[in-house]
Design an enzyme around this catalytic site. Structure first.
Site, PDB file in Angstrom:
ATOM      1  N   LYS A  44      24.431  31.179  13.656  1.00  0.00           N
ATOM      2  CA  LYS A  44      24.389  32.602  13.911  1.00  0.00           C
ATOM      3  C   LYS A  44      23.331  32.949  14.962  1.00  0.00           C
ATOM      4  CE  LYS A  44      25.356  33.168   9.007  1.00  0.00           C
ATOM      5  NZ  LYS A  44      24.646  33.252   7.716  1.00  0.00           N
ATOM      6  N   GLY A  45      22.483  31.964  15.274  1.00  0.00           N
ATOM      7  CA  GLY A  45      21.298  32.227  16.088  1.00  0.00           C
ATOM      8  C   GLY A  45      21.557  32.704  17.502  1.00  0.00           C
ATOM      9  N   GLU A  99      23.303  28.611  22.921  1.00  0.00           N
ATOM     10  CA  GLU A  99      22.457  28.193  21.802  1.00  0.00           C
ATOM     11  C   GLU A  99      21.173  29.023  21.797  1.00  0.00           C
ATOM     12  OE1 GLU A  99      22.046  27.158  19.035  1.00  0.00           O
ATOM     13  OE2 GLU A  99      21.709  25.008  18.881  1.00  0.00           O
ATOM     14  N   ASP A 103      15.770  22.020  20.097  1.00  0.00           N
ATOM     15  CA  ASP A 103      14.579  21.507  19.427  1.00  0.00           C
ATOM     16  C   ASP A 103      14.614  19.972  19.502  1.00  0.00           C
ATOM     17  OD1 ASP A 103      12.246  21.782  17.805  1.00  0.00           O
ATOM     18  OD2 ASP A 103      13.432  21.481  16.002  1.00  0.00           O
ATOM     19  N   LYS A 131      12.291  23.725  23.331  1.00  0.00           N
ATOM     20  CA  LYS A 131      11.026  23.229  22.765  1.00  0.00           C
ATOM     21  C   LYS A 131      10.968  21.728  23.069  1.00  0.00           C
ATOM     22  CE  LYS A 131      10.246  24.925  18.386  1.00  0.00           C
ATOM     23  NZ  LYS A 131      10.270  24.727  16.909  1.00  0.00           N
ATOM     24  N   PHE A 152       6.936  27.058  15.108  1.00  0.00           N
ATOM     25  CA  PHE A 152       8.176  27.569  14.538  1.00  0.00           C
ATOM     26  C   PHE A 152       8.310  29.040  14.916  1.00  0.00           C
ATOM     27  CE2 PHE A 152      11.373  28.874  11.529  1.00  0.00           C
ATOM     28  CZ  PHE A 152      12.259  27.808  11.641  1.00  0.00           C
ATOM     29  N   VAL A 153       9.371  29.341  15.680  1.00  0.00           N
ATOM     30  CA  VAL A 153       9.542  30.707  16.182  1.00  0.00           C
ATOM     31  C   VAL A 153      10.734  31.389  15.505  1.00  0.00           C
ATOM     32  CG1 VAL A 153       8.431  30.318  18.414  1.00  0.00           C
ATOM     33  CG2 VAL A 153      10.866  29.833  18.185  1.00  0.00           C
TER      34      VAL A 153
END
Ligand code: IMP
Length: 179
Positions: A44-45, A99, A103, A131, A152-153
């Site tokens: 869902k990001g 996206e 990461d 990242k 962590f964002v």
């Protein structure tokens, strides 16, 4: 909710400004290819970022979504599972995967491979955030909004246990929230 944020990394204005630049770059590349890509948001990001990006496109494109999971809390479990597949066939098509963040890179490596296996002509990746310090597999997004440090964002689509996606900015989550 905002009390759980240690620091705002990117505000709404900065994100919108970068989306305009990315959209111009993407548009110019697809015009050269004479292709009508399928823009595929990873649920869902990617939703707020994808909405911000596609409204700037003036070329023909189709939109679809898929849902894959590789995360449990803050750590990658390394195994990507398709939870919701696309509606449109990707065979013979140019795919632009949208996206929220790259990461470890495992999700995008698997997703890219899956599209190639299913006969996509070409797969490009646009990610709002990158990242790079956390990368464990060799994958690079074709278009990146911002590079972020190894923190962590959350916000602008990114969650911690499904919360904070609706924040209109990207912030570092206070470590005590997930420790
Ligand atoms: P990767 O497979 O390790 O590259 O993970 C990609 C996915 O992990 C992203 O689509 C996010 O959903 C999640 N993720 C990675 N880092 C963060 C973060 O800092 N905040 C929120 N979600 C993250």
């Amino acid at each position: 909710m905002s009390d759980d944020i240690l620091k705002v990394l990117l505000n709404e204005e900065q994100i919108e400004k970068r989306c305009i630049e990315l959209a111009e770059q993407i548009e110019s590349d697809y015009e050269k290819l004479h292709a009508v890509p399928i823009v595929v948001g990873l649920l869902k990001g990617s939703v707020p970022f994808m909405a911000e990006l596609i409204k700037r496109f003036t070329f023909d494109c189709e939109i679809d979504f898929m849902s894959v999971s590789s995360y449990d809390g803050t750590e990658s479990i390394g195994d990507v599972r398709i939870e919701k597949d696309m509606d449109i066939s990707c065979r013979g098509r140019h795919i632009l995967v949208v996206e929220d963040i790259v990461d470890t890179g495992r999700t995008l490596r698997e997703v890219k491979q899956m599209f190639m296996n299913k006969g996509a002509t070409d797969v490009k990746i646009v990610s709002l955030l990158d990242k790079p310090e956390r990368r464990v597999v060799d994958i690079k997004a074709d278009y990146v909004g911002y590079t972020v440090p190894n923190e962590f964002v959350v916000g602008y689509g990114l969650d911690y246990n499904q919360k904070y996606r609706n924040l209109p900015f990207i912030g570092i989550l206070k470590p005590e929230i997930y420790e």
